[in-house]
Design a protein around this motif. Structure first.
Motif, PDB file in Angstrom:
ATOM      1  N   PHE A 198     -66.733  10.123 -65.426  1.00 52.29           N
ATOM      2  CA  PHE A 198     -67.577   8.548 -65.099  1.00 52.29           C
ATOM      3  C   PHE A 198     -68.851   8.371 -64.418  1.00 52.29           C
ATOM      4  O   PHE A 198     -69.159   9.449 -63.335  1.00 52.29           O
ATOM      5  CB  PHE A 198     -66.545   7.669 -64.875  1.00 52.29           C
ATOM      6  N   GLY A 199     -69.337   7.544 -64.007  1.00 53.50           N
ATOM      7  CA  GLY A 199     -70.525   7.162 -63.063  1.00 53.50           C
ATOM      8  C   GLY A 199     -71.397   7.369 -64.265  1.00 53.50           C
ATOM      9  O   GLY A 199     -72.120   8.518 -64.900  1.00 53.50           O
ATOM     10  N   ASP A 200     -73.124   7.548 -63.831  1.00 52.69           N
ATOM     11  CA  ASP A 200     -74.282   7.187 -64.575  1.00 52.69           C
ATOM     12  C   ASP A 200     -75.162   9.044 -64.317  1.00 52.69           C
ATOM     13  O   ASP A 200     -75.441   8.821 -62.688  1.00 52.69           O
ATOM     14  CB  ASP A 200     -75.084   6.137 -63.751  1.00 52.69           C
ATOM     15  N   ASN A 201     -74.166   9.876 -64.617  1.00 42.70           N
ATOM     16  CA  ASN A 201     -74.419  10.589 -64.541  1.00 42.70           C
ATOM     17  C   ASN A 201     -74.945  12.172 -65.890  1.00 42.70           C
ATOM     18  O   ASN A 201     -74.722  11.329 -66.580  1.00 42.70           O
ATOM     19  CB  ASN A 201     -73.853  11.729 -64.046  1.00 42.70           C
ATOM     20  N   TRP A 202     -75.165  13.323 -66.439  1.00 41.61           N
ATOM     21  CA  TRP A 202     -75.295  13.617 -67.316  1.00 41.61           C
ATOM     22  C   TRP A 202     -74.709  13.965 -67.804  1.00 41.61           C
ATOM     23  O   TRP A 202     -73.779  13.783 -68.871  1.00 41.61           O
ATOM     24  CB  TRP A 202     -76.781  14.704 -67.515  1.00 41.61           C
ATOM     25  N   GLN A 203     -72.868  14.695 -67.274  1.00 40.67           N
ATOM     26  CA  GLN A 203     -72.106  14.700 -67.629  1.00 40.67           C
ATOM     27  C   GLN A 203     -70.881  13.528 -68.647  1.00 40.67           C
ATOM     28  O   GLN A 203     -70.776  13.954 -69.774  1.00 40.67           O
ATOM     29  CB  GLN A 203     -70.955  15.143 -66.478  1.00 40.67           C
ATOM     30  N   THR A 204     -71.293  11.641 -67.995  1.00 41.61           N
ATOM     31  CA  THR A 204     -71.030  10.598 -68.411  1.00 41.61           C
ATOM     32  C   THR A 204     -72.106  10.693 -70.037  1.00 41.61           C
ATOM     33  O   THR A 204     -71.132   9.985 -71.071  1.00 41.61           O
ATOM     34  CB  THR A 204     -70.324   9.624 -67.651  1.00 41.61           C
ATOM     35  N   TRP A 205     -72.973  10.388 -69.772  1.00 40.87           N
ATOM     36  CA  TRP A 205     -74.000  10.189 -70.346  1.00 40.87           C
ATOM     37  C   TRP A 205     -73.669  11.173 -72.019  1.00 40.87           C
ATOM     38  O   TRP A 205     -73.708  10.556 -73.314  1.00 40.87           O
ATOM     39  CB  TRP A 205     -75.692  10.415 -70.334  1.00 40.87           C
ATOM     40  N   GLU A 206     -73.178  12.584 -71.958  1.00 35.69           N
ATOM     41  CA  GLU A 206     -72.977  13.503 -73.215  1.00 35.69           C
ATOM     42  C   GLU A 206     -71.659  12.779 -73.699  1.00 35.69           C
ATOM     43  O   GLU A 206     -71.835  12.983 -74.471  1.00 35.69           O
ATOM     44  CB  GLU A 206     -73.443  15.237 -71.923  1.00 35.69           C
TER      45      GLU A 206
END
Length: 447
Positions: A198-206
């Motif tokens: 969760f949150g604005d980071n690569w893992q969540t965008w992915e």
């Protein structure tokens, strides 16, 4: 030959619009030149990189095609007609975003383009198969205690929808905004989203966008909107790094300028409505959106299609039980008129599929809403709604579909056929757009 015709005509339209465009574009001229210039070509050699998304094309603010890919390593070459062009990183990797989005412009006249062996489908004449998706992420929100079962493909069917759109074989994909909905941690008591980032980071965008959209991302050029989930107060970093059609500037721009994408037979007028409040009309928003809509009206040829995230009008159940909503910022800025004769208004934001048409005297363009491509649906049942039910005598057609899926648009003579489809691609509602009129009916193909 058709690609050459397409590119020459696009170049000619851009040239005719240049004088008007310069009056409103606030990006420094040197930056615009860097984006639109033909990349330097050298003999093709292999480039070491670890490609972690499919390569894709999206339209830029000057109507140019931008080739992009996200990598873990150095940027690969953009292969253009057998030669290599340099792709530049949009922003340096960080702890939150340990990957790099690479970009280069595809020059006018290119016959073929590819990144790391993946062919990019260049436009070939007028668009005839347009797919529209929106509001695609999986909702994890402490604000309204909504925790979608991201691990259940039936509860969050975006991956299936992306596969179905790809199988439909579009020549243009439009995303009307809202990509990242995993804003808060999945509670330990909710098994359906256990382990979700969760949150604005690569893992969540992915997880929320790049992984499920994979089969679709490189299948056709894209037009991408910024939604209210990508505002400066929510999840701006991933949007500006990966998807925003402008050069990466760092920081967050609350407002970004409108632009027009000229193509054969159709111009698309684009406005960033992420910050336009549904319920309030602050002086700053009213002033900004009036300026932007006036600027867009000067840029857009008559009968352009207006694309944005938030609809001007829509059907949504309110706290008082009413089922019509309006955008307060737009209304205060325009009085309900858009300063130009748009043929069609495409948007999302409302988590449903809707088709709305209005009387000629209303000054409102026909409106299609495609906000049902993954995030939890809003509570408005599927129905054909009447002007009396909506307390709006100017409405001539109001079709609501509470169903996950996507929208397709295909020309049919002087009209267009707009099909609201389910996650598997089955046609549920078919509308004939003899604009500004819309006539809808349930499809015989509905399962």
């Amino acid at each position: 030959m058709r690609k050459n015709v397409y590119l020459r005509r696009q170049r000619d339209v851009l040239a005719r619009q240049l004088i008007v465009t310069l009056a409103f574009v606030v990006v420094p001229l040197s930056t615009v030149h860097a984006q639109t210039a033909t990349p330097a070509a050298t003999p093709l050699t292999s480039t070491a990189s670890s490609q972690i998304t499919p390569a894709w094309l999206e339209f830029g603010t000057q109507g140019q095609l931008l080739a992009r890919v996200v990598v873990d390593g150095d940027c690969p070459a953009l292969e253009i007609d057998g030669h290599a062009a340099v792709m530049a990183p949009r922003a340096a990797a960080t702890a939150e975003f340990p990957v790099v989005a690479c970009e280069a412009s595809v020059p006018f006249g290119a016959q073929s383009a590819a990144i790391a062996g993946q062919a990019l489908n260049l436009p070939d004449g007028a668009f005839k198969r347009i797919a529209v998706i929106g509001d695609t992420g999986c909702r994890l929100s402490d604000w309204d205690k909504a925790y979608q079962a991201c691990n259940d493909p039936a509860a969050w069917p975006f991956a299936e929808i992306a596969r179905s759109v790809a199988a439909w074989d579009p020549d243009l994909v439009i995303h009307v905004g809202d990509y990242l909905y995993r804003e808060d941690a999945c509670p330990s008591s909710v098994s359906g989203c256990a382990g979700s980032p969760f949150g604005d980071n690569w893992q969540t965008w992915e997880a929320d966008f790049f992984e499920p959209v994979g089969p679709l991302l490189g299948s056709a050029p894209w037009i991408v909107m910024r939604g209210n989930h990508e505002t400066c107060s929510r999840n701006p970093e991933g949007w500006f790094r990966f998807l925003d059609p402008r050069p990466f500037q760092g920081g967050c721009a609350r407002f970004t300028d409108p632009y027009v994408i000229p193509t054969i037979g159709r111009s698309f007028a684009v406005i960033d409505s992420a910050e336009a409040s549904d319920t309030s009309d602050s002086p700053e928003e009213v002033q900004e959106y009036r300026r932007q809509l006036e600027a867009l009206a000067a840029l857009a040829p008559p009968k352009s299609w207006l694309i944005t995230h938030r609809p001007m009008h829509g059907v949504l159940r309110g706290e008082a039980g009413d089922v019509e909503v309006e955008n307060a910022s737009y209304e205060a800025a325009t009085g309900g008129l858009l300063f130009s004769e748009y043929a069609l208004f495409l948007s999302g934001h409302i988590h449903l599929a809707q088709s709305l048409a209005f009387t000629d005297s209303s000054g409102r363009p026909a409106q299609l809403i495609s906000g049902n491509s993954g995030t939890a649906l809003d509570d408005v049942p599927s129905a054909t709604l009447t002007a009396d039910e909506l307390d709006d005598a100017q409405i001539t057609e109001a079709e609501n579909l509470q169903h996950f899926g996507f929208l397709t648009l295909e020309p049919d003579g002087d009209s267009w056929v707009a099909s609201q489809r389910d996650a598997a691609g089955n046609e549920l509602v078919r509308c004939v757009l003899a604009l500004p009129d819309i006539a809808c009916e349930d499809s015989a193909q509905a399962p």
